[in-house]
Write a protein that holds these residues in place. Structure first.
Motif, mmCIF file in Angstrom:
data_model
loop_
_atom_site.group_PDB
_atom_site.id
_atom_site.type_symbol
_atom_site.label_atom_id
_atom_site.label_comp_id
_atom_site.label_asym_id
_atom_site.label_seq_id
_atom_site.Cartn_x
_atom_site.Cartn_y
_atom_site.Cartn_z
ATOM 1 N N SER A 194 5.073 3.892 -0.046
ATOM 2 C CA SER A 194 3.796 3.273 0.264
ATOM 3 C C SER A 194 2.662 4.272 0.074
ATOM 4 O O SER A 194 2.880 5.477 0.052
ATOM 5 C CB SER A 194 3.797 2.739 1.694
ATOM 6 O OG SER A 194 3.967 3.810 2.580
ATOM 7 N N SER A 206 3.159 -0.918 -0.383
ATOM 8 C CA SER A 206 4.163 -0.341 -1.274
ATOM 9 C C SER A 206 3.733 -0.502 -2.727
ATOM 10 O O SER A 206 2.920 -1.380 -3.054
ATOM 11 C CB SER A 206 5.502 -1.030 -1.054
ATOM 12 O OG SER A 206 5.441 -2.348 -1.542
ATOM 13 N N ARG A 207 4.281 0.324 -3.583
ATOM 14 C CA ARG A 207 3.963 0.222 -5.014
ATOM 15 C C ARG A 207 4.381 -1.141 -5.558
ATOM 16 O O ARG A 207 3.715 -1.718 -6.404
ATOM 17 C CB ARG A 207 4.680 1.328 -5.795
ATOM 18 C CG ARG A 207 4.016 2.665 -5.654
ATOM 19 C CD ARG A 207 4.644 3.680 -6.596
ATOM 20 N NE ARG A 207 4.238 5.035 -6.280
ATOM 21 C CZ ARG A 207 3.068 5.549 -6.610
ATOM 22 N NH1 ARG A 207 2.188 4.823 -7.278
ATOM 23 N NH2 ARG A 207 2.761 6.783 -6.279
ATOM 24 N N TRP A 208 5.519 -1.624 -5.059
ATOM 25 C CA TRP A 208 6.018 -2.923 -5.513
ATOM 26 C C TRP A 208 5.024 -4.034 -5.159
ATOM 27 O O TRP A 208 4.695 -4.882 -5.992
ATOM 28 C CB TRP A 208 7.388 -3.195 -4.892
ATOM 29 C CG TRP A 208 7.867 -4.602 -5.113
ATOM 30 C CD1 TRP A 208 7.902 -5.617 -4.218
ATOM 31 C CD2 TRP A 208 8.351 -5.155 -6.351
ATOM 32 N NE1 TRP A 208 8.374 -6.765 -4.792
ATOM 33 C CE2 TRP A 208 8.669 -6.512 -6.108
ATOM 34 C CE3 TRP A 208 8.539 -4.640 -7.625
ATOM 35 C CZ2 TRP A 208 9.168 -7.350 -7.101
ATOM 36 C CZ3 TRP A 208 9.038 -5.487 -8.614
ATOM 37 C CH2 TRP A 208 9.342 -6.810 -8.342
ATOM 38 N N ASP A 209 4.543 -3.995 -3.900
ATOM 39 C CA ASP A 209 3.571 -5.019 -3.465
ATOM 40 C C ASP A 209 2.307 -4.944 -4.316
ATOM 41 O O ASP A 209 1.761 -5.963 -4.733
ATOM 42 C CB ASP A 209 3.200 -4.815 -1.992
ATOM 43 C CG ASP A 209 4.331 -5.215 -1.070
ATOM 44 O OD1 ASP A 209 5.262 -5.899 -1.545
ATOM 45 O OD2 ASP A 209 4.298 -4.811 0.106
ATOM 46 N N ARG A 210 1.870 -3.717 -4.574
ATOM 47 C CA ARG A 210 0.639 -3.544 -5.345
ATOM 48 C C ARG A 210 0.836 -4.077 -6.762
ATOM 49 O O ARG A 210 -0.045 -4.720 -7.327
ATOM 50 C CB ARG A 210 0.283 -2.061 -5.374
ATOM 51 C CG ARG A 210 -1.134 -1.813 -5.758
ATOM 52 C CD ARG A 210 -1.475 -0.366 -5.555
ATOM 53 N NE ARG A 210 -2.589 0.013 -6.407
ATOM 54 C CZ ARG A 210 -3.043 1.233 -6.520
ATOM 55 N NH1 ARG A 210 -2.484 2.205 -5.848
ATOM 56 N NH2 ARG A 210 -4.056 1.501 -7.306
ATOM 57 N N ARG A 211 2.020 -3.818 -7.314
ATOM 58 C CA ARG A 211 2.321 -4.311 -8.669
ATOM 59 C C ARG A 211 2.334 -5.849 -8.680
ATOM 60 O O ARG A 211 1.851 -6.487 -9.608
ATOM 61 C CB ARG A 211 3.685 -3.760 -9.106
ATOM 62 C CG ARG A 211 3.822 -3.627 -10.599
ATOM 63 C CD ARG A 211 5.083 -2.864 -10.942
ATOM 64 N NE ARG A 211 5.006 -1.466 -10.564
ATOM 65 C CZ ARG A 211 6.062 -0.695 -10.350
ATOM 66 N NH1 ARG A 211 7.271 -1.177 -10.453
ATOM 67 N NH2 ARG A 211 5.900 0.577 -10.036
ATOM 68 N N MET A 212 2.898 -6.419 -7.609
ATOM 69 C CA MET A 212 2.941 -7.898 -7.525
ATOM 70 C C MET A 212 1.535 -8.490 -7.373
ATOM 71 O O MET A 212 1.220 -9.523 -7.949
ATOM 72 C CB MET A 212 3.826 -8.342 -6.354
ATOM 73 C CG MET A 212 5.311 -8.124 -6.573
ATOM 74 S SD MET A 212 5.904 -8.764 -8.158
ATOM 75 C CE MET A 212 5.692 -10.512 -7.938
#
Lengths: 114, 187
Positions: free
Chosen positions: A2, B45-51
């Motif tokens: 994060s 998270s990076r994943w959330d930001r990417r989504m």
């Protein structure tokens, strides 16, 4: 993993300001061209760059060109700068409102004296 | 069960691209607003930001697909001029609407407003997606920037709502038909 904002170096607002002002310019262009194409037959004829869609083809194509060109020019000037966003926002929303008004047929008709 | 190509493209334009955009809108406002509520300490998270990025770029793409299909595929069918002496105007939606004072308003207000106002949406949503991608969670630090993004996103929603409303009614009073027939099922 994060990301914590408090540890990020802040990006100047110039790129965002350029995008917002360009969107305002694009919106106003759409309204002005829509009105011009409707009010003046020769302008409408020139704007019919793809006859099946009539003047709408020229109105939208020119709008996209003006919007993208202004965005590119503003971004070049402002990308690494901090811009006073107050006037940028006011100008952008004023141009958006102008565009919305000019594309509202009863208002556009009234301007043309119909 | 059959459908004509023009009907199919009209359905894709309105029910596919346009409606998907409207459905996605509340999520976009939620994503942008979340940056305002959470403030500078927002952990993402990076994943959330990417989504989030994918979500907003998809919305902008849907907005472009909607206006481009409307302007360059459906609008020419809508505004086709009937040959002199044509009495059955069902294949010429614009002419059909303006032929009666009871339906002319659907063209003069509805289509004339819809054909232009819809174009505010892709411009606004491209800007919204660009700013979110460029600034990401840092948007929480730029309150004025964030408010402007929310304002333009709201204008995009209003524009799409107007265009969608009139699109639905125009398709009710003067639907675009014709083209090759596609057989969906037999029997």
């Amino acid at each position: 993993m994060s990301e914590d904002l408090s540890s990020d170096a802040s990006l100047p607002n110039g790129r965002g300001a350029a995008a917002i002002l360009a969107a305002g310019i694009g919106s106003a262009t759409l309204g002005v061209l829509a009105l011009a194409g409707d009010a003046f037959a020769p302008v409408g004829h020139v704007l019919s760059i793809w006859p099946p869609s009539g003047p709408l083809s020229g109105v939208t194509t020119l709008t996209i060109i003006v919007w993208l060109a202004s965005w590119r020019a503003l971004r070049r000037r402002w990308r690494d700068r901090t811009i006073p966003l107050g006037w940028v926002t006011v100008a952008s929303f004023a141009m958006l409102a102008l565009g919305l008004l000019l594309t509202f047929p009863p208002f556009a008709d009234r301007l043309q004296g119909r | 069960m059959e459908i004509s190509t023009r009907d199919l493209i009209t359905v894709l334009h309105g029910m596919g691209f346009g409606t998907l955009f409207m459905l996605a809108f509340s999520g976009a406002i939620g994503v942008i607003y979340a940056t305002a509520v959470a403030g500078p300490g927002w952990q993402v998270s990076r994943w959330d930001r990417r989504m989030f990025r994918f979500y907003l770029v998809s919305m902008a793409a849907l907005a472009w697909l909607t206006v481009l299909s409307g302007t360059y595929l459906i609008y020419p069918w809508y505004r086709a001029v009937p040959p002199a002496g044509t009495t059955d105007l069902s294949g010429y939606p614009r002419a059909l609407l303006v032929s009666s004072p009871r339906t002319a308003g659907w063209h003069e207000l509805g289509m004339e407003w819809k054909e232009h106002i819809a174009w505010f949406t892709p411009i606004a949503m491209t800007m919204v997606a660009y700013i979110f991608i460029t600034y990401g969670p840092q948007l929480a630090r730029h309150r004025t920037l964030r408010n402007a993004v929310l304002g333009f996103a709201a204008a995009a929603f209003l524009s799409t709502a107007v265009a969608g409303f009139f699109g639905a009614f125009l398709n009710k009073y003067a639907p675009v038909h014709g083209g090759a027939t596609i057989v969906l099922s037999r029997g």
